[in-house]
Design a protein around this motif. Structure first.
Motif, PDB file in Angstrom:
ATOM      1  N   THR A   1     -48.149-113.129-107.719  1.00  0.00           N
ATOM      2  CA  THR A   1     -48.045-112.073-106.816  1.00  0.00           C
ATOM      3  C   THR A   1     -46.547-112.317-106.113  1.00  0.00           C
ATOM      4  O   THR A   1     -46.162-113.464-106.068  1.00  0.00           O
ATOM      5  CB  THR A   1     -48.842-111.719-105.735  1.00  0.00           C
ATOM      6  OG1 THR A   1     -48.897-112.813-104.663  1.00  0.00           O
ATOM      7  CG2 THR A   1     -50.354-111.397-106.111  1.00  0.00           C
ATOM      8  N   ASN A   2     -45.724-111.402-105.659  1.00  0.00           N
ATOM      9  CA  ASN A   2     -44.447-111.530-105.239  1.00  0.00           C
ATOM     10  C   ASN A   2     -44.296-111.947-103.814  1.00  0.00           C
ATOM     11  O   ASN A   2     -45.123-111.621-102.717  1.00  0.00           O
ATOM     12  CB  ASN A   2     -43.931-110.104-105.048  1.00  0.00           C
ATOM     13  CG  ASN A   2     -42.247-110.272-104.829  1.00  0.00           C
ATOM     14  OD1 ASN A   2     -41.989-110.194-103.493  1.00  0.00           O
ATOM     15  ND2 ASN A   2     -41.429-110.264-105.765  1.00  0.00           N
ATOM     16  N   ASP A   3     -43.653-113.061-103.604  1.00  0.00           N
ATOM     17  CA  ASP A   3     -43.766-113.952-102.326  1.00  0.00           C
ATOM     18  C   ASP A   3     -42.951-113.337-101.308  1.00  0.00           C
ATOM     19  O   ASP A   3     -43.554-113.213-100.222  1.00  0.00           O
ATOM     20  CB  ASP A   3     -42.917-115.294-102.567  1.00  0.00           C
ATOM     21  CG  ASP A   3     -43.674-116.417-103.783  1.00  0.00           C
ATOM     22  OD1 ASP A   3     -44.960-116.161-103.706  1.00  0.00           O
ATOM     23  OD2 ASP A   3     -43.073-117.171-104.338  1.00  0.00           O
ATOM     24  N   GLY A   4     -41.915-112.502-101.759  1.00  0.00           N
ATOM     25  CA  GLY A   4     -41.228-111.725-100.660  1.00  0.00           C
ATOM     26  C   GLY A   4     -42.151-110.595-100.109  1.00  0.00           C
ATOM     27  O   GLY A   4     -42.346-110.290 -98.786  1.00  0.00           O
ATOM     28  N   GLU A   5     -42.937-109.915-100.987  1.00  0.00           N
ATOM     29  CA  GLU A   5     -43.810-108.937-100.476  1.00  0.00           C
ATOM     30  C   GLU A   5     -44.912-109.345 -99.701  1.00  0.00           C
ATOM     31  O   GLU A   5     -45.358-109.086 -98.489  1.00  0.00           O
ATOM     32  CB  GLU A   5     -44.613-108.231-101.881  1.00  0.00           C
ATOM     33  CG  GLU A   5     -45.437-107.014-101.663  1.00  0.00           C
ATOM     34  CD  GLU A   5     -46.007-106.455-102.740  1.00  0.00           C
ATOM     35  OE1 GLU A   5     -45.741-105.459-102.798  1.00  0.00           O
ATOM     36  OE2 GLU A   5     -46.785-107.408-103.461  1.00  0.00           O
ATOM     37  N   LEU A   6     -45.616-110.802-100.007  1.00  0.00           N
ATOM     38  CA  LEU A   6     -46.634-111.609 -99.431  1.00  0.00           C
ATOM     39  C   LEU A   6     -46.057-111.822 -97.864  1.00  0.00           C
ATOM     40  O   LEU A   6     -46.676-111.505 -96.797  1.00  0.00           O
ATOM     41  CB  LEU A   6     -47.051-112.802 -99.878  1.00  0.00           C
ATOM     42  CG  LEU A   6     -47.919-113.535 -99.124  1.00  0.00           C
ATOM     43  CD1 LEU A   6     -49.196-112.575 -98.889  1.00  0.00           C
ATOM     44  CD2 LEU A   6     -48.342-114.733 -99.910  1.00  0.00           C
ATOM     45  N   ALA A   7     -44.689-112.365 -97.846  1.00  0.00           N
ATOM     46  CA  ALA A   7     -44.166-112.541 -96.579  1.00  0.00           C
ATOM     47  C   ALA A   7     -44.016-111.124 -95.574  1.00  0.00           C
ATOM     48  O   ALA A   7     -44.339-111.553 -94.325  1.00  0.00           O
ATOM     49  CB  ALA A   7     -42.701-113.395 -96.520  1.00  0.00           C
ATOM     50  N   ALA A   8     -43.697-110.170 -96.244  1.00  0.00           N
ATOM     51  CA  ALA A   8     -43.523-109.009 -95.613  1.00  0.00           C
ATOM     52  C   ALA A   8     -44.840-108.365 -95.061  1.00  0.00           C
ATOM     53  O   ALA A   8     -44.869-108.142 -93.885  1.00  0.00           O
ATOM     54  CB  ALA A   8     -42.829-107.987 -96.465  1.00  0.00           C
ATOM     55  N   PHE A   9     -45.814-108.616 -95.735  1.00  0.00           N
ATOM     56  CA  PHE A   9     -47.117-108.357 -95.298  1.00  0.00           C
ATOM     57  C   PHE A   9     -47.625-109.061 -94.262  1.00  0.00           C
ATOM     58  O   PHE A   9     -48.391-108.610 -93.124  1.00  0.00           O
ATOM     59  CB  PHE A   9     -48.232-108.150 -96.559  1.00  0.00           C
ATOM     60  CG  PHE A   9     -48.145-107.177 -97.626  1.00  0.00           C
ATOM     61  CD1 PHE A   9     -47.011-106.257 -97.525  1.00  0.00           C
ATOM     62  CD2 PHE A   9     -49.002-106.996 -98.361  1.00  0.00           C
ATOM     63  CE1 PHE A   9     -46.866-105.171 -98.377  1.00  0.00           C
ATOM     64  CE2 PHE A   9     -48.873-106.029 -99.540  1.00  0.00           C
ATOM     65  CZ  PHE A   9     -47.844-105.045 -99.213  1.00  0.00           C
ATOM     66  N   LEU A  10     -47.422-110.294 -94.254  1.00  0.00           N
ATOM     67  CA  LEU A  10     -47.781-111.220 -93.154  1.00  0.00           C
ATOM     68  C   LEU A  10     -47.155-110.772 -91.985  1.00  0.00           C
ATOM     69  O   LEU A  10     -47.492-111.091 -90.753  1.00  0.00           O
ATOM     70  CB  LEU A  10     -47.609-112.684 -93.629  1.00  0.00           C
ATOM     71  CG  LEU A  10     -48.550-113.352 -94.679  1.00  0.00           C
ATOM     72  CD1 LEU A  10     -47.957-114.773 -95.152  1.00  0.00           C
ATOM     73  CD2 LEU A  10     -49.888-113.504 -93.846  1.00  0.00           C
ATOM     74  N   ALA A  11     -45.758-110.680 -91.828  1.00  0.00           N
ATOM     75  CA  ALA A  11     -44.913-110.304 -90.736  1.00  0.00           C
ATOM     76  C   ALA A  11     -45.580-109.177 -90.068  1.00  0.00           C
ATOM     77  O   ALA A  11     -45.653-108.861 -88.913  1.00  0.00           O
ATOM     78  CB  ALA A  11     -43.829-110.210 -91.133  1.00  0.00           C
ATOM     79  N   TYR A  12     -46.025-108.106 -91.096  1.00  0.00           N
ATOM     80  CA  TYR A  12     -46.558-106.704 -90.442  1.00  0.00           C
ATOM     81  C   TYR A  12     -47.862-106.897 -90.085  1.00  0.00           C
ATOM     82  O   TYR A  12     -48.191-106.568 -88.760  1.00  0.00           O
ATOM     83  CB  TYR A  12     -46.692-105.773 -91.770  1.00  0.00           C
ATOM     84  CG  TYR A  12     -47.011-104.559 -91.577  1.00  0.00           C
ATOM     85  CD1 TYR A  12     -46.597-103.909 -90.510  1.00  0.00           C
ATOM     86  CD2 TYR A  12     -47.861-103.742 -92.265  1.00  0.00           C
ATOM     87  CE1 TYR A  12     -47.115-102.634 -90.114  1.00  0.00           C
ATOM     88  CE2 TYR A  12     -48.370-102.567 -91.999  1.00  0.00           C
ATOM     89  CZ  TYR A  12     -48.050-102.038 -91.000  1.00  0.00           C
ATOM     90  OH  TYR A  12     -48.590-100.596 -90.725  1.00  0.00           O
TER      91      TYR A  12
END
Length: 306
Positions: A22-33
């Protein structure tokens, strides 16, 4: 009171389910959200790959939130086949809740759909079948179809000199990455032939009288060579934060009106006609075409079939 690493927990779940692609940047964005909105966690999952990245990243972050006593809300779909995707997401949620009885909240998650939804789309979805629980209707609710809205969105294309792009299953939503310069190329009859986007480093190569290969951003076979009679750069710097804000003398309303009238006047008649107008083309340079597709390939997860 014990500190918890959300990232470590999310990576643990991702590894447990063998979803490491899975895309790491997307995972980071979801965690920040999730940190900002732990009790209203509803994610747009179609940025990269809806089912193989967005949905999986949502699930792992939802598990982390649930571990900490918070209840996720659901996902949003804004592109692609809304019927198929909503049904597939719903099936995966139900299966996950069945396989993990202590995570029964997956059965109650919302599936929100948007993307220029109107009556025709609603009727079509009802005929096809869907699992959508909430419809996000904006443009077609507040605008008259005879005077449609101009859908403009600011998107990040570069950060710290590193090109970035948004992925989507809809071609028209895929961003062309990096800093670019836009030109209007005029033909011998004085009409604009097309607009051309080039990379910043190509700026000095775009000149009148020079043969320029202009390509469709996504369809390899669509290309044309243009020898422009006149080349006009379309963009000028208006706002510079380092220079204190607006850096141009703002035109008057009358000057703006006159400029628009001049632009309309120079367009080909077939483009400006009301019935069946001709299509005005926006192309990319050969270098930008290859750069776009190279980065697109790098950012797209590889499908694995078993």
């Amino acid at each position: 009171g014990k500190d918890v690493s959300l990232l470590e927990r999310a990576l643990h779940y991702r590894s447990q389910f063998q979803w490491d692609s899975t895309n790491d940047g997307e995972l980071a964005a979801f965690l920040a959200y999730a940190v900002s909105f732990p009790d209203s966690f509803l994610c747009l999952i179609d940025t990269y790959d809806t089912l193989r990245s967005g949905l999986r990243n949502f699930i792992v972050v939802s598990l982390v939130l649930h571990d900490l006593g918070h209840m996720p809300r659901g996902i949003r779909l804004d592109s692609g086949d809304l019927s198929y995707l909503s049904l597939t997401v719903h099936r995966i949620f139900l299966q996950f809740a069945t396989d993990h009885p202590d995570r029964s909240f997956f059965k109650d998650l919302d599936i929100v759909a948007s993307n220029d939804i109107n009556e025709e789309v609603l009727h079509s979805l009802n005929k096809q079948g869907h699992a959508i629980t909430v419809f996000g209707i904006g443009t077609n609710l507040v605008t008259c179809q005879a005077q449609p809205a101009l859908g403009c969105v600011y998107k990040l294309v570069e950060i710290d000199s590193k090109p970035r792009m948004k992925m989507s299953q809809d071609f028209e939503k895929v961003l062309i990455p990096g800093r670019k310069v836009a030109y209007r190329l005029f033909g011998e009859k004085g009409w604009p032939l097309l607009d051309l986007l080039v990379r910043q480093e190509e700026k000095d190569d775009i000149k009148a009288g020079k043969r320029i290969l202009c390509r469709h951003p996504f369809i390899e076979q669509k290309r044309v060579a243009v020898v422009a009679k006149k080349v006009v750069e379309l963009h000028a710097l208006v706002f510079d934060g380092d220079a204190g804000g607006v850096v141009i003398e703002e035109p008057t309303l009358e000057e703006t009106k006159q400029y628009v009238a001049e632009q309309i006047k120079c367009m080909r008649p077939d483009i400006m006609r009301e019935m069946n107008p001709g299509q005005y083309k926006v192309s990319v340079s050969d270098q930008l075409f290859h750069f776009l597709h190279k980065l697109w390939q790098v950012e797209t997860p590889v499908l694995e079939l078993r």
